[in-house]
Design a protein around this motif. Structure first.
Motif, PDB file in Angstrom:
ATOM      1  N   SER A   4      23.706  56.897  31.069  1.00  0.00           N
ATOM      2  CA  SER A   4      24.609  56.316  30.799  1.00  0.00           C
ATOM      3  C   SER A   4      24.873  55.008  29.882  1.00  0.00           C
ATOM      4  N   ASP A  19      26.179  60.605  28.638  1.00  0.00           N
ATOM      5  CA  ASP A  19      25.167  61.041  27.638  1.00  0.00           C
ATOM      6  C   ASP A  19      24.161  62.424  28.257  1.00  0.00           C
ATOM      7  N   LEU A  20      24.784  63.641  27.427  1.00  0.00           N
ATOM      8  CA  LEU A  20      23.646  65.048  28.018  1.00  0.00           C
ATOM      9  C   LEU A  20      22.808  65.265  27.371  1.00  0.00           C
ATOM     10  N   TYR A  23      19.299  65.790  29.198  1.00  0.00           N
ATOM     11  CA  TYR A  23      19.764  67.627  29.322  1.00  0.00           C
ATOM     12  C   TYR A  23      19.817  68.584  28.572  1.00  0.00           C
ATOM     13  N   LEU A  24      20.049  68.026  27.516  1.00  0.00           N
ATOM     14  CA  LEU A  24      20.520  69.435  26.449  1.00  0.00           C
ATOM     15  C   LEU A  24      19.401  69.372  25.969  1.00  0.00           C
ATOM     16  N   THR A  34      21.055  62.252  34.887  1.00  0.00           N
ATOM     17  CA  THR A  34      22.390  63.137  34.614  1.00  0.00           C
ATOM     18  C   THR A  34      23.649  63.457  35.664  1.00  0.00           C
ATOM     19  N   LEU A  38      26.432  61.295  36.897  1.00  0.00           N
ATOM     20  CA  LEU A  38      27.626  62.283  37.269  1.00  0.00           C
ATOM     21  C   LEU A  38      28.438  61.766  38.422  1.00  0.00           C
ATOM     22  N   ILE A  50      31.775  61.392  28.017  1.00  0.00           N
ATOM     23  CA  ILE A  50      30.643  62.351  27.620  1.00  0.00           C
ATOM     24  C   ILE A  50      30.195  62.402  26.348  1.00  0.00           C
ATOM     25  N   ASN A  52      27.440  63.799  23.549  1.00  0.00           N
ATOM     26  CA  ASN A  52      26.219  64.686  23.343  1.00  0.00           C
ATOM     27  C   ASN A  52      26.367  65.215  23.743  1.00  0.00           C
ATOM     28  N   HIS A  53      27.825  65.922  23.955  1.00  0.00           N
ATOM     29  CA  HIS A  53      28.400  67.285  24.637  1.00  0.00           C
ATOM     30  C   HIS A  53      27.888  68.687  23.443  1.00  0.00           C
ATOM     31  N   GLY A  54      27.956  68.474  22.464  1.00  0.00           N
ATOM     32  CA  GLY A  54      27.367  69.793  21.561  1.00  0.00           C
ATOM     33  C   GLY A  54      28.491  70.169  21.053  1.00  0.00           C
ATOM     34  N   VAL A  55      29.722  69.716  21.524  1.00  0.00           N
ATOM     35  CA  VAL A  55      31.088  70.439  20.742  1.00  0.00           C
ATOM     36  C   VAL A  55      31.472  69.981  19.467  1.00  0.00           C
TER      37      VAL A  55
END
Length: 75
Positions: A4, A19-20, A23-24, A34, A38, A50, A52-55
């Motif tokens: 983070s 930063d996800l 983890y991803l 993570t 959190l 958040i 680098n969540h991928g959304v």
């Protein structure tokens, strides 16, 4: 960015950025790091960003546009 980081607002409020990405990506111990980040952000500040969540950005933009549209509706 790993784990983070922090964005400082004008009022010196420090908003954590979680930063996800690690983890991803399946990095070892990323889940634990993570979760710790959190938990700390939730307990100390109450909210966080958040990264680098991928959304997809297009979806994020649509959600913000709809939130703005909702909040400008008459009472």
């Amino acid at each position: 960015m790993t784990g983070s980081s922090v964005i400082e607002a004008a009022s010196d409020l420090r908003i954590p950025v979680i930063d996800l990405g690690p983890y991803l990506a399946g990095e070892p111990v990323a889940l634990e790091r993570t979760a710790e980040a959190l938990g700390a952000a939730s307990e100390e500040i109450g909210f966080y960003f958040i990264a680098n969540h991928g959304v997809p950005q297009a979806l994020v933009d649509r959600v913000f546009a709809e939130a703005e549209r909702f909040h400008t509706l008459p009472i």
